[in-house]
Design an enzyme around this catalytic site. Sequence first.
Site, PDB file in Angstrom:
ATOM      1  N   LYS A 105       0.858  -1.193   0.000  1.00  0.00           N
ATOM      2  CA  LYS A 105       0.000   0.000   0.000  1.00  0.00           C
ATOM      3  C   LYS A 105       0.883   1.228   0.000  1.00  0.00           C
ATOM      4  CE  LYS A 105      -4.483   0.764   0.114  1.00  0.00           C
ATOM      5  NZ  LYS A 105      -5.535  -0.152  -0.393  1.00  0.00           N
TER       6      LYS A 105
HETATM    7  P1  NAD Z   1     -13.784   6.921  -3.066  1.00  0.00           P
HETATM    8  O1  NAD Z   1     -12.929   8.100  -2.797  1.00  0.00           O
HETATM    9  O2  NAD Z   1     -14.316   6.693  -4.444  1.00  0.00           O
HETATM   10  O3  NAD Z   1     -15.059   6.933  -2.088  1.00  0.00           O
HETATM   11  C1  NAD Z   1     -14.997   7.185  -0.723  1.00  0.00           C
HETATM   12  C2  NAD Z   1     -16.335   7.799  -0.329  1.00  0.00           C
HETATM   13  O4  NAD Z   1     -16.417   7.912   1.089  1.00  0.00           O
HETATM   14  C3  NAD Z   1     -16.549   9.205  -0.894  1.00  0.00           C
HETATM   15  O5  NAD Z   1     -17.872   9.286  -1.414  1.00  0.00           O
HETATM   16  C4  NAD Z   1     -16.418  10.117   0.341  1.00  0.00           C
HETATM   17  O6  NAD Z   1     -17.191  11.300   0.218  1.00  0.00           O
HETATM   18  C5  NAD Z   1     -17.001   9.180   1.396  1.00  0.00           C
HETATM   19  N1  NAD Z   1     -16.688   9.543   2.776  1.00  0.00           N
HETATM   20  C6  NAD Z   1     -15.531   9.996   3.310  1.00  0.00           C
HETATM   21  N2  NAD Z   1     -15.688  10.207   4.648  1.00  0.00           N
HETATM   22  C7  NAD Z   1     -16.969   9.878   4.938  1.00  0.00           C
HETATM   23  C8  NAD Z   1     -17.747   9.876   6.127  1.00  0.00           C
HETATM   24  N3  NAD Z   1     -17.211  10.227   7.287  1.00  0.00           N
HETATM   25  N4  NAD Z   1     -19.039   9.451   6.067  1.00  0.00           N
HETATM   26  C9  NAD Z   1     -19.596   9.071   4.902  1.00  0.00           C
HETATM   27  N5  NAD Z   1     -18.905   9.049   3.745  1.00  0.00           N
HETATM   28  C10 NAD Z   1     -17.621   9.462   3.767  1.00  0.00           C
HETATM   29  O7  NAD Z   1     -12.951   5.666  -2.542  1.00  0.00           O
HETATM   30  P2  NAD Z   1     -13.200   4.130  -2.864  1.00  0.00           P
HETATM   31  O8  NAD Z   1     -12.248   3.725  -3.918  1.00  0.00           O
HETATM   32  O9  NAD Z   1     -14.651   3.870  -3.056  1.00  0.00           O
HETATM   33  O10 NAD Z   1     -12.673   3.473  -1.500  1.00  0.00           O
HETATM   34  C11 NAD Z   1     -13.490   3.425  -0.339  1.00  0.00           C
HETATM   35  C12 NAD Z   1     -12.907   2.387   0.608  1.00  0.00           C
HETATM   36  O11 NAD Z   1     -12.864   1.122  -0.051  1.00  0.00           O
HETATM   37  C13 NAD Z   1     -11.478   2.633   1.106  1.00  0.00           C
HETATM   38  O12 NAD Z   1     -11.346   2.108   2.412  1.00  0.00           O
HETATM   39  C14 NAD Z   1     -10.637   1.803   0.152  1.00  0.00           C
HETATM   40  O13 NAD Z   1      -9.386   1.432   0.721  1.00  0.00           O
HETATM   41  C15 NAD Z   1     -11.542   0.614  -0.002  1.00  0.00           C
HETATM   42  N6  NAD Z   1     -11.303  -0.188  -1.198  1.00  0.00           N
HETATM   43  C16 NAD Z   1     -11.350   0.358  -2.441  1.00  0.00           C
HETATM   44  C17 NAD Z   1     -11.168  -0.453  -3.547  1.00  0.00           C
HETATM   45  C18 NAD Z   1     -11.297   0.081  -4.965  1.00  0.00           C
HETATM   46  O14 NAD Z   1     -11.205  -0.713  -5.894  1.00  0.00           O
HETATM   47  N7  NAD Z   1     -11.549   1.362  -5.168  1.00  0.00           N
HETATM   48  C19 NAD Z   1     -10.868  -1.812  -3.387  1.00  0.00           C
HETATM   49  C20 NAD Z   1     -10.838  -2.343  -2.109  1.00  0.00           C
HETATM   50  C21 NAD Z   1     -11.058  -1.515  -1.015  1.00  0.00           C
END
Ligand code: NAD
Length: 414
Positions: A105
């Site tokens: 990461k």
């Molecule tokens: P992203 O930036 O697209 O989405 C994150 C969302 O969370 C945004 O809409 C943001 O406004 C919202 N957010 C932030 N703080 C918040 C709060 N306090 N309350 C409510 N909403 C809030 O990111 P993502 O890619 O969707 O990733 C989200 C999570 O999933 C992370 O933990 C990431 O590590 C994990 N993840 C992502 C992927 C991927 O393929 N993108 C894969 C595995 C895990």
Amino acid sequence: MIDGSLTRKAQKQLYKAAREFKLDTNLLKILEKPMRTLKVSIPIKLDNGKTKVFTGFRCQYNNAIGPTKGGVRYHPNVSEDEVVALAAWMTWKCALLDLPYGGAKGGIICDPTKLSEAELERLTRRYTTEIMPILGPHIDIPAPDVYTTSKTMAWIMDTFSMFKGYTEPSIVTGKPEILGGSKGRKEATGKGLAIITREFFKAQKKSLKGAKIAVQGFGNVGGHAALFLSKMGATVVAASDASGCLVNPGGLDIPRLMECVEKYACIIKHPGKQIHRDELLFQDVDVLIPAALEDQIHKNNASKIKAKVIVEGANGPITPEGDEILEKRGVDVIPDILANAGGVVVSHLEWVQALSGLYWEEEQVNAELERKMVKAFKQVWDKATKRKVTLRCAAYLAAIERIAEVYRYRGLFP
Ligand code: NAD
């Protein structure tokens, strides 16, 4: 962070599974620590002509199975502690899903919303340059994470390629399709989460049709999870992002909500009833999907959760203390290393396509995603049922068993 350091939390989860598995203590000594973490200073010129020096990290947690794989995060809360924990979870996730990867990461401490696109490009290119000594298609392959996108991956790929003197599409995944990105990658994590939720309902002999769902974090993962679950017949009654929370007991119109977020980058621009953002967690729903950031459910709020099952879209959204409370209350938790693994499954397919130079149709990608997710769910479900342990513990057992087997054959160098 709430309830202690994130690395400590990742270690506690590992120790719990190690006790259950009776893991060799010598192997535990290796697995409880990251292989290496590179900390870099990233000086860039801002648009106003001043120089600003950012701090970034890349942790490669364990590469016993193969090259390390994991996202790059741009966020003010990025720290070495966070990056190490996230890299550990990537290690277990890749092992559980039977991928030929270890875990990594990376991240930069920054507020990307306060940087121009040109500044973000310079930041990304300089970060890539600083971590170049430990990057490579057979060493470590970055991907997008919070606040990084396919465009960020294109800049990393271009920077790496310029230094090498040839174009190297297999250095990152989550690229734009025109650069060798895989069809289906953008939706993969949310789609994988929907598949796992469907399999959980099937295993419990329950119907997903009409099941009420709340999604915290309507971004890439949360938005796509909501979309595919609503296509499967579930009703998404609440969704939040950093801007606020929308509720509708009759079901939110997910495609329109996604259009709104695409246009305004904020959910509350969509008309509808709003509640306080943090109230989302306590809605009277069947399924809660925390898909924002880590540590959202902890010792101070876990007892207020009404959902019967929590499917972890984000990495580490529940603290170990929160987990214990939920376990005592009989709330099922489908762990992150299983529930959100769809992204890395399709990232692996993207890497395979880039290495082979043969590109797949979306149907082929989706069929492989479905096959891998269903297989991993079955493995975890069967283990949990047989050993009478939580799904998290069962997922860790499956992952650690594979890593232990790899060490058994490889031995410990020298
Ligand atoms: P992203 O930036 O697209 O989405 C994150 C969302 O969370 C945004 O809409 C943001 O406004 C919202 N957010 C932030 N703080 C918040 C709060 N306090 N309350 C409510 N909403 C809030 O990111 P993502 O890619 O969707 O990733 C989200 C999570 O999933 C992370 O933990 C990431 O590590 C994990 N993840 C992502 C992927 C991927 O393929 N993108 C894969 C595995 C895990």
